[in-house]
Design a protein around this motif. Structure first.
Motif, PDB file in Angstrom:
ATOM      1  N   SER A 168      13.265 -36.404 -26.554  1.00 34.55           N
ATOM      2  CA  SER A 168      14.030 -36.589 -27.776  1.00 34.55           C
ATOM      3  C   SER A 168      14.505 -35.215 -28.275  1.00 34.55           C
ATOM      4  N   TYR A 169      15.292 -35.218 -29.343  1.00 33.23           N
ATOM      5  CA  TYR A 169      15.772 -33.943 -29.872  1.00 33.23           C
ATOM      6  C   TYR A 169      14.660 -33.132 -30.520  1.00 33.23           C
ATOM      7  N   PHE A 170      13.499 -33.755 -30.769  1.00 33.15           N
ATOM      8  CA  PHE A 170      12.363 -32.976 -31.261  1.00 33.15           C
ATOM      9  C   PHE A 170      11.978 -31.906 -30.233  1.00 33.15           C
ATOM     10  N   VAL A 171      12.002 -32.289 -28.956  1.00 37.20           N
ATOM     11  CA  VAL A 171      11.671 -31.331 -27.899  1.00 37.20           C
ATOM     12  C   VAL A 171      12.745 -30.246 -27.808  1.00 37.20           C
ATOM     13  N   VAL A 172      14.003 -30.641 -28.011  1.00 32.36           N
ATOM     14  CA  VAL A 172      15.081 -29.639 -28.007  1.00 32.36           C
ATOM     15  C   VAL A 172      14.849 -28.617 -29.126  1.00 32.36           C
ATOM     16  N   ALA A 173      14.468 -29.124 -30.294  1.00 31.80           N
ATOM     17  CA  ALA A 173      14.193 -28.220 -31.416  1.00 31.80           C
ATOM     18  C   ALA A 173      13.033 -27.292 -31.098  1.00 31.80           C
ATOM     19  N   HIS A 174      11.947 -27.855 -30.567  1.00 33.97           N
ATOM     20  CA  HIS A 174      10.775 -27.037 -30.209  1.00 33.97           C
ATOM     21  C   HIS A 174      11.158 -25.958 -29.200  1.00 33.97           C
ATOM     22  N   LEU A 175      11.857 -26.358 -28.145  1.00 30.42           N
ATOM     23  CA  LEU A 175      12.220 -25.414 -27.087  1.00 30.42           C
ATOM     24  C   LEU A 175      13.062 -24.259 -27.630  1.00 30.42           C
ATOM     25  N   HIS A 176      14.037 -24.590 -28.483  1.00 33.56           N
ATOM     26  CA  HIS A 176      14.912 -23.527 -28.981  1.00 33.56           C
ATOM     27  C   HIS A 176      14.220 -22.649 -30.020  1.00 33.56           C
ATOM     28  N   TYR A 177      13.319 -23.228 -30.794  1.00 36.08           N
ATOM     29  CA  TYR A 177      12.555 -22.380 -31.714  1.00 36.08           C
ATOM     30  C   TYR A 177      11.691 -21.389 -30.941  1.00 36.08           C
ATOM     31  N   VAL A 178      11.110 -21.864 -29.832  1.00 37.56           N
ATOM     32  CA  VAL A 178      10.268 -20.966 -29.029  1.00 37.56           C
ATOM     33  C   VAL A 178      11.117 -19.900 -28.341  1.00 37.56           C
ATOM     34  N   LEU A 179      12.214 -20.327 -27.714  1.00 38.41           N
ATOM     35  CA  LEU A 179      12.979 -19.376 -26.919  1.00 38.41           C
ATOM     36  C   LEU A 179      13.845 -18.447 -27.773  1.00 38.41           C
ATOM     37  N   ILE A 180      14.483 -18.979 -28.794  1.00 36.85           N
ATOM     38  CA  ILE A 180      15.315 -18.092 -29.614  1.00 36.85           C
ATOM     39  C   ILE A 180      14.426 -17.221 -30.507  1.00 36.85           C
ATOM     40  N   GLY A 181      13.451 -17.876 -31.156  1.00 37.14           N
ATOM     41  CA  GLY A 181      12.554 -17.072 -31.984  1.00 37.14           C
ATOM     42  C   GLY A 181      11.686 -16.169 -31.150  1.00 37.14           C
ATOM     43  N   GLY A 182      11.142 -16.707 -30.063  1.00 31.56           N
ATOM     44  CA  GLY A 182      10.168 -15.946 -29.294  1.00 31.56           C
ATOM     45  C   GLY A 182      10.768 -14.996 -28.285  1.00 31.56           C
ATOM     46  N   VAL A 183      12.032 -15.169 -27.943  1.00 34.60           N
ATOM     47  CA  VAL A 183      12.623 -14.332 -26.895  1.00 34.60           C
ATOM     48  C   VAL A 183      13.895 -13.616 -27.365  1.00 34.60           C
ATOM     49  N   VAL A 184      14.831 -14.382 -27.933  1.00 32.88           N
ATOM     50  CA  VAL A 184      16.125 -13.774 -28.265  1.00 32.88           C
ATOM     51  C   VAL A 184      15.983 -12.745 -29.392  1.00 32.88           C
ATOM     52  N   PHE A 185      15.230 -13.075 -30.427  1.00 33.38           N
ATOM     53  CA  PHE A 185      15.061 -12.105 -31.512  1.00 33.38           C
ATOM     54  C   PHE A 185      14.393 -10.815 -31.025  1.00 33.38           C
ATOM     55  N   PRO A 186      13.327 -10.898 -30.197  1.00 34.28           N
ATOM     56  CA  PRO A 186      12.787  -9.639 -29.663  1.00 34.28           C
ATOM     57  C   PRO A 186      13.770  -8.871 -28.788  1.00 34.28           C
ATOM     58  N   ILE A 187      14.653  -9.592 -28.069  1.00 31.52           N
ATOM     59  CA  ILE A 187      15.659  -8.869 -27.277  1.00 31.52           C
ATOM     60  C   ILE A 187      16.559  -8.047 -28.206  1.00 31.52           C
ATOM     61  N   PHE A 188      17.027  -8.668 -29.293  1.00 28.41           N
ATOM     62  CA  PHE A 188      17.847  -7.906 -30.243  1.00 28.41           C
ATOM     63  C   PHE A 188      17.046  -6.757 -30.841  1.00 28.41           C
ATOM     64  N   ALA A 189      15.772  -7.023 -31.172  1.00 30.42           N
ATOM     65  CA  ALA A 189      14.935  -5.952 -31.734  1.00 30.42           C
ATOM     66  C   ALA A 189      14.831  -4.792 -30.747  1.00 30.42           C
ATOM     67  N   GLY A 190      14.621  -5.125 -29.462  1.00 31.00           N
ATOM     68  CA  GLY A 190      14.486  -4.085 -28.455  1.00 31.00           C
ATOM     69  C   GLY A 190      15.764  -3.283 -28.268  1.00 31.00           C
ATOM     70  N   ILE A 191      16.897  -3.957 -28.339  1.00 34.30           N
ATOM     71  CA  ILE A 191      18.159  -3.227 -28.172  1.00 34.30           C
ATOM     72  C   ILE A 191      18.374  -2.266 -29.337  1.00 34.30           C
ATOM     73  N   TYR A 192      18.140  -2.746 -30.567  1.00 35.21           N
ATOM     74  CA  TYR A 192      18.300  -1.845 -31.713  1.00 35.21           C
ATOM     75  C   TYR A 192      17.302  -0.690 -31.644  1.00 35.21           C
ATOM     76  N   TYR A 193      16.122  -0.967 -31.068  1.00 37.66           N
ATOM     77  CA  TYR A 193      15.076   0.056 -31.019  1.00 37.66           C
ATOM     78  C   TYR A 193      15.373   1.129 -29.972  1.00 37.66           C
ATOM     79  N   TRP A 194      15.742   0.698 -28.732  1.00 37.80           N
ATOM     80  CA  TRP A 194      15.894   1.678 -27.649  1.00 37.80           C
ATOM     81  C   TRP A 194      17.338   2.133 -27.435  1.00 37.80           C
ATOM     82  N   PHE A 195      18.292   1.526 -28.116  1.00 40.47           N
ATOM     83  CA  PHE A 195      19.688   1.955 -27.951  1.00 40.47           C
ATOM     84  C   PHE A 195      19.843   3.465 -28.196  1.00 40.47           C
ATOM     85  N   PRO A 196      19.237   4.020 -29.232  1.00 36.56           N
ATOM     86  CA  PRO A 196      19.380   5.482 -29.452  1.00 36.56           C
ATOM     87  C   PRO A 196      18.836   6.309 -28.299  1.00 36.56           C
ATOM     88  N   LYS A 197      17.754   5.862 -27.697  1.00 36.93           N
ATOM     89  CA  LYS A 197      17.188   6.637 -26.582  1.00 36.93           C
ATOM     90  C   LYS A 197      18.114   6.617 -25.373  1.00 36.93           C
TER      91      LYS A 197
END
Length: 835
Positions: free
Chosen positions: A386-415
């Protein structure tokens, strides 16, 4: 410090050639890592973002006709497949290859040519997959490609073949990069950087790399079986012929669920690097955090059937996998509380990288809670697909993966660029993504609980789903400008951003002591690490124990004619060896093209083309490992060892080669175990084994073959012992005897297989019998090719009592081959009598 001329010489020595030739032959870790990162972002813009936008527009209102069901199937298949295989993992492997040498205090990765091969196979595999669009053959069976939907009966055209073969090439690249990362983290660190002083990002990548090896290999085997069904008429997944559709699900989810954590763990590593820096506080519970990483790595393989609760598994099996799915929340919780405690006790600095970290914590915790909910079997039976699983999956992947990717880019871009990303645009970027993500995906929980199934291209009006879908679509429309702001920020700041300096964040780890961007060779004088936070605790990085000081300063001035890197002990991080790192080469690209040629030829059923591709791969690998004349004499190596107490192997590393061989054997062992799992799973599914009309497999000839192959091991053992004492004649005799015995054994075994009356297209028994037999023979052929090359180089006098590391490595692989031979043919020829 070395003289300026020495620095220039080191920089020139470690740089790739310029121009187009340099692009094709380059192996420098910074270049390879950056290419992986950029290509991953290219694929997400090409597939992940556009597909999701069109899907959300289609679902915005009931009974919408923007796209039809076929195109919708292609969109969600492409979205899931690209995101899982071509975006997140290459981005994190790119991060690792780019940053680990800087972070660990070493000059390069251990196998630069393997890193280049990983990039080329990833790129070429992605392009092969995307070429399906040009032929209007886009895969449409979902990113999981369940059989029988993906079988020949329901998907008769080549669309699924593009999925299997294109992504298969990229999977090979992922495994190659994982091997590179494992050896780098274990053996190529700065003197003094023990395992308990290692940055948490390195720990996360080490666990992730092992997980890639254990997860992707069963998928490659599963994909092989699926393609054999589709292209060669085998019966692995055809129930009427003894096959099983659930076998595909088991093989796929042994990969599929760890894959979520393969993406999540590197993200936690990124967050773990950023939180201490922006709270000015050492991480709380470092050792507990490491234990949690390892625990997640293990547990993630114990819950693959979490995705199969509705297929009719026995209650005991359901209970085990349900419990495992809940238990994994414990180590994940340890990580969350470690970050919260660090933030609570620190002094947060609210810059853009930290904003993304906080956004990650909020969104991922929600996704984690819903994950525990679907781990409960009764709830999962209601919410499944059901779409409940879609919501769970995207909360895990976007929250758990995509946001850290953006954090990492902002962090190491200067280096990496020498310039800071714009802070104002960064905040716009964050808030648009944070608001858009929650607006897009939170309503999916509700509409899922109301019964809306996933993967439907439209729905009727009056079901009450319309308002939630409209809100979700508006959320995606908020995310799109958020991504646009990020792209503009990167382009603008790269050209006109504020200059960063070496350490704009006041960070604690080694990479921030280097210039921004770093030199090609990264480290002129290797650091001596005495703390987990060397930049906070050490005033000078090149000071420490006297013998280490002399060594790191010695290696900064010598040698300047070849690429020298240092191997350290895994536990104590004391220098063990100085070795020669491979330089630029065209052969990784040629090998990658050979791999693509194999898969492309299978796609169009041009079997001689696949054979030609295999020859290209073998030739390219031999060429890129071709022994190079040592750039110095054994006497010079001895002189350095006497002065600094560290052996020099200018012809190549003994230790790195040994560890690399062990990982190659591990890869073979996992693939072999996956085939054995398939064999016994099919055996359990079939009460009659072999099927009626097929005789029991023969025993006589296989026993003779096994005796000959086992005897070849004695030849290898003799050769290894004779070269160590300088007995060249005994050495050559042992090698030739081993090769001759193995070839004779192989011939007898092939004769036995040819005379057996099982038919590989008639029943799953014949399919698994000949596939497993083919795998064992392929491993044996690989070992025989290695041995033949060793014989060739031995006749040319390459090996000496001091320089013969390849012999030990080939002998190790030969032993593994013997085990596979006995286990494989023993199973095939004895199991029907014993089970």
């Amino acid at each position: 410090m070395p003289e300026p001329g020495t620095l220039d010489e080191l920089n020139r020595l470690w740089a790739d050639p310029r121009g187009l030739w340099g692009q094709l032959t380059g192996v420098q870790n910074g270049k390879v890592g950056a290419r992986l990162l950029l290509t991953g972002f290219f694929f997400v813009l090409l597939g992940g973002s556009v597909d999701s936008l069109v899907m959300r527009l289609q679902l915005a209102v009931p009974e919408n006709s923007l796209v039809g069901p076929q195109l919708y199937n292609e969109l969600f298949t492409n979205h899931g497949s690209v995101t899982m295989f071509l975006v997140i993992l290459p981005i994190f492997e790119g991060f690792a290859i780019l940053l680990l040498p800087l972070m660990l205090g070493t000059r390069e990765m251990p196998f630069p040519r393997l890193g280049a091969f990983a990039y080329w196979t990833f790129l070429l595999g992605g392009l092969l997959y995307y070429s399906s669009t040009l032929f209007q053959l886009v895969p449409d069976a979902g990113w999981f490609a369940y059989t029988p939907l993906s079988g020949k009966e329901f998907s008769p055209d080549l669309a699924i073949d593009f999925w299997v073969l294109g992504l298969g090439v990229a999977e090979i690249g992922a495994i190659a990069a994982a091997i590179e990362i494992i050896v780098s983290v274990l053996k190529m660190r700065a003197p003094g950087m023990t395992l308990t002083r290692m940055p948490l990002f390195a720990w996360a990548m080490l666990v992730t790399a092992f997980m890639i090896l254990f997860a992707f290999t069963p998928l490659i085997i599963g994909s092989l079986l699926l393609e054999l069904d589709r292209g060669f008429g085998t019966q692995f997944f055809v129930p009427d012929s003894g096959g099983s559709s659930l076998l595909w699900q088991h093989l796929f989810w042994i990969f599929g669920h760890p894959e979520v954590y393969i993406q999540f763990l590197p993200a936690t590593g990124v967050v773990a690097m950023i939180v201490p820096v922006f709270t000015r506080r050492r991480p709380v519970g470092y050792l507990w955090f490491v234990a949690a990483l390892v625990a997640i790595g293990f547990l993630s393989f114990a819950l693959w059937a979490h995705h199969m609760f509705t297929v009719g598994l026995p209650p005991l099996v359901l209970s085990f996998f349900s419990a495992a799915s809940m238990v994994i929340a414990i180590p994940a919780g340890v990580q969350i509380f470690s970050w919260l405690a660090t933030i609570w006790s620190g002094r947060p600095v609210w810059r853009t990288p930290f904003l993304f970290v906080v956004g990650f914590l909020v969104i991922f915790v929600i996704g984690g809670i819903t994950g525990v909910m679907v781990a409960a079997v009764p709830f999962d039976l209601q919410a499944h697909d059901s779409y409940f699983v879609v919501a769970h999956l995207h909360y895990v992947l976007i929250g758990g993966v995509v946001f850290p990717i953006f954090a990492g880019i902002y962090y190491w871009f200067p280096k990496l660029t020498g310039r800071l990303l714009d802070e104002r645009l960064g905040r716009w970027n964050f808030w648009l993504l944070f608001i858009g993500t929650n607006v897009a995906f939170f309503p999916m929980h509700q509409v899922g609980l109301m019964g809306m199934p996933r993967r439907v291209h439209t729905y009727e009006a009056g079901l009450g789903w319309g308002i939630y879908n409209l809100i979700s679509t508006l959320g995606v429309l908020i995310i799109v400008p958020g991504i646009g702001v990020f792209i503009w920020n990167v382009v603008r700041s790269y050209r006109r951003g504020q200059e960063a300096g070496p350490n704009p964040w006041g960070a604690d780890t080694l990479e921030w002591s280097l210039s921004s961007p770093p030199a090609e060779h990264a480290w002129s004088v290797l650091p001596i690490v005495r703390s987990r936070h060397p930049l906070w605790d050490q005033e000078e990085l090149d000071r420490g124990e006297e013998s280490l000081e002399r060594f790191v300063h010695g290696i900064s001035q010598w040698p300047l004619r070849w690429r020298a890197a240092v191997i350290v002990g895994t536990a104590d991080a004391r220098p063990q060896e100085v070795f020669r790192v491979a330089g630029p080469s065209i052969w990784p690209l040629v090998a990658g093209l050979g791999v693509v040629l194999i898969f492309l030829s299978e796609l169009v059923k041009l079997r001689w083309g696949a054979a030609a591709g295999a020859l290209v791969v073998v030739a390219a690998v031999i060429r890129w490992n071709w022994p190079q004349p040592p750039p110095m004499t054994e006497e010079d190596e001895d002189a350095f060892e006497r002065e600094y107490g560290v052996p020099v192997n200018a012809h190549g590393s003994v230790i790195v080669a040994r560890v690399g061989t062990a990982l190659a054997i591990l890869f073979v062992a996992i693939a072999f175990a996956s085939l054995l799992l398939s064999y016994f799973y099919l055996r359990l599914e079939n009460p009659q084994w072999p099927p009626t009309g097929v005789g029991d497999p023969p025993l006589g000839q296989p026993l003779i073959a096994a005796a000959l192959v086992v005897a070849s091991g004695a030849g290898m053992w003799t050769a290894q012992r004779r070269i160590a004492v300088g007995d060249r004649r005994g050495f050559l005799a042992g090698l030739v005897a081993a090769l001759a015995l193995a070839v004779a054994g192989g011939a007898v075994q092939v004769l036995a297989l040819a005379q057996y009356d099982a038919v590989w297209r008639a029943h799953a028994y014949g399919s698994i019998f000949y596939t497993l037999a083919g795998f064992v023979l392929l491993v044996a052929a690989g070992a025989a090719i290695m041995l033949a090359m060793v014989v060739h180089w031995a006749l040319r006098g390459v090996y000496t009592p001091r320089r013969h590391a390849p012999i030990a490595n080939v002998a190790s692989f030969w032993t593994a081959m013997l085990v596979v031979w006995i286990g494989g043919f023993g199973t095939l020829h004895l199991a029907p009598y014993l089970t």
